[in-house]
Design a protein around this motif. Structure first.
Motif, mmCIF file in Angstrom:
data_model
loop_
_atom_site.group_PDB
_atom_site.id
_atom_site.type_symbol
_atom_site.label_atom_id
_atom_site.label_comp_id
_atom_site.label_asym_id
_atom_site.label_seq_id
_atom_site.Cartn_x
_atom_site.Cartn_y
_atom_site.Cartn_z
ATOM 1 N N ILE A 1 0.589 -1.896 0.136
ATOM 2 C CA ILE A 1 -0.133 -0.299 0.430
ATOM 3 C C ILE A 1 0.943 0.932 -0.631
ATOM 4 O O ILE A 1 0.533 2.717 -0.564
ATOM 5 N N LEU A 2 2.202 1.637 0.602
ATOM 6 C CA LEU A 2 2.761 2.547 0.674
ATOM 7 C C LEU A 2 3.634 2.980 -0.514
ATOM 8 O O LEU A 2 2.907 4.047 -0.588
ATOM 9 N N PHE A 3 4.112 1.675 -0.609
ATOM 10 C CA PHE A 3 4.972 1.753 -1.985
ATOM 11 C C PHE A 3 3.880 2.049 -3.500
ATOM 12 O O PHE A 3 4.472 2.815 -3.600
ATOM 13 N N LEU A 4 2.282 1.873 -2.832
ATOM 14 C CA LEU A 4 1.609 1.700 -5.139
ATOM 15 C C LEU A 4 0.878 3.552 -4.133
ATOM 16 O O LEU A 4 1.133 4.393 -5.314
ATOM 17 N N VAL A 5 0.929 3.636 -3.199
ATOM 18 C CA VAL A 5 0.088 5.824 -3.137
ATOM 19 C C VAL A 5 2.005 6.477 -3.638
ATOM 20 O O VAL A 5 1.696 6.872 -4.366
ATOM 21 N N ASP A 6 2.866 6.166 -2.895
ATOM 22 C CA ASP A 6 4.208 6.858 -3.137
ATOM 23 C C ASP A 6 4.413 6.880 -5.318
ATOM 24 O O ASP A 6 4.228 8.000 -5.840
ATOM 25 N N TYR A 7 4.389 5.518 -5.218
ATOM 26 C CA TYR A 7 4.741 5.226 -6.768
ATOM 27 C C TYR A 7 2.926 6.226 -7.896
ATOM 28 O O TYR A 7 3.500 6.797 -9.035
ATOM 29 N N THR A 8 1.945 5.989 -7.055
ATOM 30 C CA THR A 8 1.101 6.571 -8.090
ATOM 31 C C THR A 8 1.302 8.282 -8.181
ATOM 32 O O THR A 8 0.962 8.653 -9.276
ATOM 33 N N PHE A 9 1.987 8.774 -6.477
ATOM 34 C CA PHE A 9 1.924 10.302 -7.745
ATOM 35 C C PHE A 9 3.693 10.478 -7.966
ATOM 36 O O PHE A 9 3.226 11.616 -8.682
ATOM 37 N N ASN A 10 4.163 9.263 -7.854
ATOM 38 C CA ASN A 10 5.206 9.462 -8.685
ATOM 39 C C ASN A 10 4.992 9.386 -10.406
ATOM 40 O O ASN A 10 5.245 10.057 -11.401
ATOM 41 N N ARG A 11 3.646 8.545 -10.679
ATOM 42 C CA ARG A 11 3.363 8.402 -11.742
ATOM 43 C C ARG A 11 2.333 9.855 -12.530
ATOM 44 O O ARG A 11 3.127 10.275 -13.597
ATOM 45 N N ALA A 12 1.758 10.564 -11.280
ATOM 46 C CA ALA A 12 1.159 11.466 -12.007
ATOM 47 C C ALA A 12 1.853 13.015 -12.621
ATOM 48 O O ALA A 12 2.372 13.488 -12.677
ATOM 49 N N ALA A 13 2.938 13.072 -11.348
ATOM 50 C CA ALA A 13 4.660 13.504 -12.371
ATOM 51 C C ALA A 13 4.864 14.218 -13.904
ATOM 52 O O ALA A 13 5.211 14.650 -14.783
ATOM 53 N N LYS A 14 4.308 12.566 -14.555
ATOM 54 C CA LYS A 14 4.765 12.276 -16.251
ATOM 55 C C LYS A 14 3.542 12.104 -16.810
ATOM 56 O O LYS A 14 3.817 12.180 -17.752
ATOM 57 N N VAL A 15 2.231 11.577 -16.261
ATOM 58 C CA VAL A 15 1.383 11.796 -17.526
ATOM 59 C C VAL A 15 0.509 12.946 -16.924
ATOM 60 O O VAL A 15 -0.958 12.550 -17.920
ATOM 61 N N GLY A 16 -0.021 13.158 -15.562
ATOM 62 C CA GLY A 16 -0.360 14.067 -15.044
ATOM 63 C C GLY A 16 -1.573 13.731 -13.998
ATOM 64 O O GLY A 16 -2.151 12.169 -13.960
#
Length: 462
Positions: free
Chosen positions: A208-223
């Motif tokens: 869960i913690l990794f996925l939340v971090d990855y989610t916002f990291n992904r937002a930096a690339k796709v919006g």
């Protein structure tokens, strides 16, 4: 319990405190080198920031397990594991030829930090008399808050004068000193050898913690408007619900979450999270503003944070002593109010920001931070039973570390989204930073509200 601590206890606190300080120092020391590392390692900002985000995330996961480890194993053994991992990770990072290698070194060091900080607080919570607890917790909080704040200055100075690799080489002499301090003085024994570790719960929470971090990291690339972002966020939410259901019915628990039934503890935990979320996040934002908007080099970007970092050395212990004398959480409320004032200044003077103003506003914000941060865990810890000290220690330290990871990721994602636009890097970074300032102000308001509620409930009990 005697009011005077033994020499071994004091040296044990110093040993674990210095190891914790080194761990938190390297948390943010590479923030000012991102512009350099993106070129040398040939990766973008959204990727390179995992050197900080990944570090904080693994530190968080280790802290989740620390309640079990401290209950079951001798403190000296855990200390030896921590300092060995820190040394190995330090050497690996210093010689790293590529991004994957330096990331691996950082993650090994993160495991060390995730052990050393709970060890320091465990010694304090179990060995220090209650009437002096806030003072010692203030000094401990000073160390773990000074590290991230001083990190960009330390990293910027070494990068400008020599190389970013010196960030790691210069820590080796201190590692030797800390080793000998700890090996001859740490002697606390485990108090619950039958405690069982919740592997399933740990694995689920880690995902869960990794996925939340990855989610916002992904937002930096796709919006933030992409299906990728919202789909990952939905999965994270569903897994969180699953963890809540599992934790309610499981016979094993990572920590005793019943401590959160105490509303004062819950409000303090929220405030503690928000303080560190903003604190670590700003240590990422300000160097980017200084370099991309104001055109300063890594050395100047790091020096901007130095006065505010040094302020904590003076204020944090005094704030703890103030609360020890008052025996009320009033200093926490005052700290959050000053913290909010500092946050508001970044919005009001956004278009007029200079190096001098950045120094002044960050100084004011750090004043509020140090008044509240250490006192928050001190006041929360006296609300629980002695057998729950390890649980509240793990919960609060895990929370503040993940707050730093998530804060860095979200603030970087917001700036990253604006940098996706086809405008100059200076303009897009300025637009993203302004959105970050607004988010910081809103969160600071929520933190002040949490501090006020916990204060009122405490006074009503009295």
């Amino acid at each position: 319990m005697q009011q005077r601590l033994s020499r071994a206890t004091v040296l044990s606190i110093i040993a674990t405190g210095l190891l914790s300080f080194m761990g938190t120092l390297v948390e943010t020391s590479l923030n000012v080198t991102f512009a350099t590392l993106t070129k040398q390692m040939q990766v973008n900002l959204a990727t390179i920031q995992w050197l900080t985000t990944g570090y904080l995330l693994l530190t968080t996961l280790t802290m989740i397990a620390s309640a079990h480890l401290i209950k079951r194993y001798p403190v000296k053994m855990l200390f030896l594991i921590a300092i060995t991992c820190f040394t190995l990770g330090d050497l690996l990072s210093a010689v790293a030829p590529s991004f994957p290698i330096i990331l691996l070194g950082r993650l090994i060091q993160a495991f060390s930090t995730g052990l050393s900080i709970p060890l320091m607080f465990h010694i304090i919570l179990t060995s220090v008399p209650p009437r002096r607890l806030a003072t010692y917790n203030g000094m401990a909080a000073m160390l773990i808050a000074l590290g991230p704040a001083l990190g960009p200055t330390y990293g910027g100075l070494l990068t400008a004068a020599w190389s970013w690799r010196m960030i790691f080489w210069l820590l080796l002499p201190m590692i030797v000193i800390v080793f000998f301090l700890g090996i001859f003085n740490l002697d606390l024994q485990p108090f619950s050898k039958e405690d069982r570790f919740d592997f399933w719960g740990f694995g689920l929470l880690a995902i869960i913690l990794f996925l939340v971090d990855y989610t916002f990291n992904r937002a930096a690339k796709v919006g933030f408007l992409s299906w990728d972002f919202w789909g990952l966020l939905l999965v994270s939410g569903l897994l969180s619900v699953g963890f809540y259901i599992y934790n309610r019915h499981s016979s094993r628990h990572l920590v005793d979450f019943s401590i959160l039934k105490n509303s004062i503890v819950s409000w303090h935990l929220l405030g503690y999270f928000l303080l560190q979320f903003i604190n670590i996040g700003l240590s990422f934002i300000i160097p980017q503003v200084a370099q991309y908007i104001l055109g300063q080099n890594a050395f100047v970007a790091g020096m901007i944070l130095l006065p505010g970092a040094l302020l904590g050395v003076i204020v944090a212990p005094l704030a703890g002593r103030w609360m020890d004398r008052l025996q009320t959480p009033l200093p926490i409320v005052v700290g959050h109010a000053v913290f909010l004032l500092g946050a508001a200044m970044f919005i009001i003077y956004d278009r007029q920001l200079t190096v001098a103003l950045l120094i002044g506003f960050y100084f004011l914000l750090r004043l509020g931070f140090n008044l509240a941060f250490g006192n928050t865990i001190s006041h929360a810890s006296v609300q629980v039973q002695p057998k729950q000290k390890a649980d509240i220690n793990a919960t609060f330290n895990m929370t503040q570390q993940y707050a730093g990871s998530l804060g860095t990721n979200i603030f970087a994602a917001i700036i990253g989204v604006y940098q996706l636009q086809h405008v100059s890097l200076r303009i897009s970074t300025a637009q993203g930073a302004l959105m970050d300032y607004w988010l910081i102000a809103v969160l600071a308001i929520i933190g002040l509200f949490a501090a006020w509620i916990s204060y009122r409930q405490t006074m009503q009990k009295k």
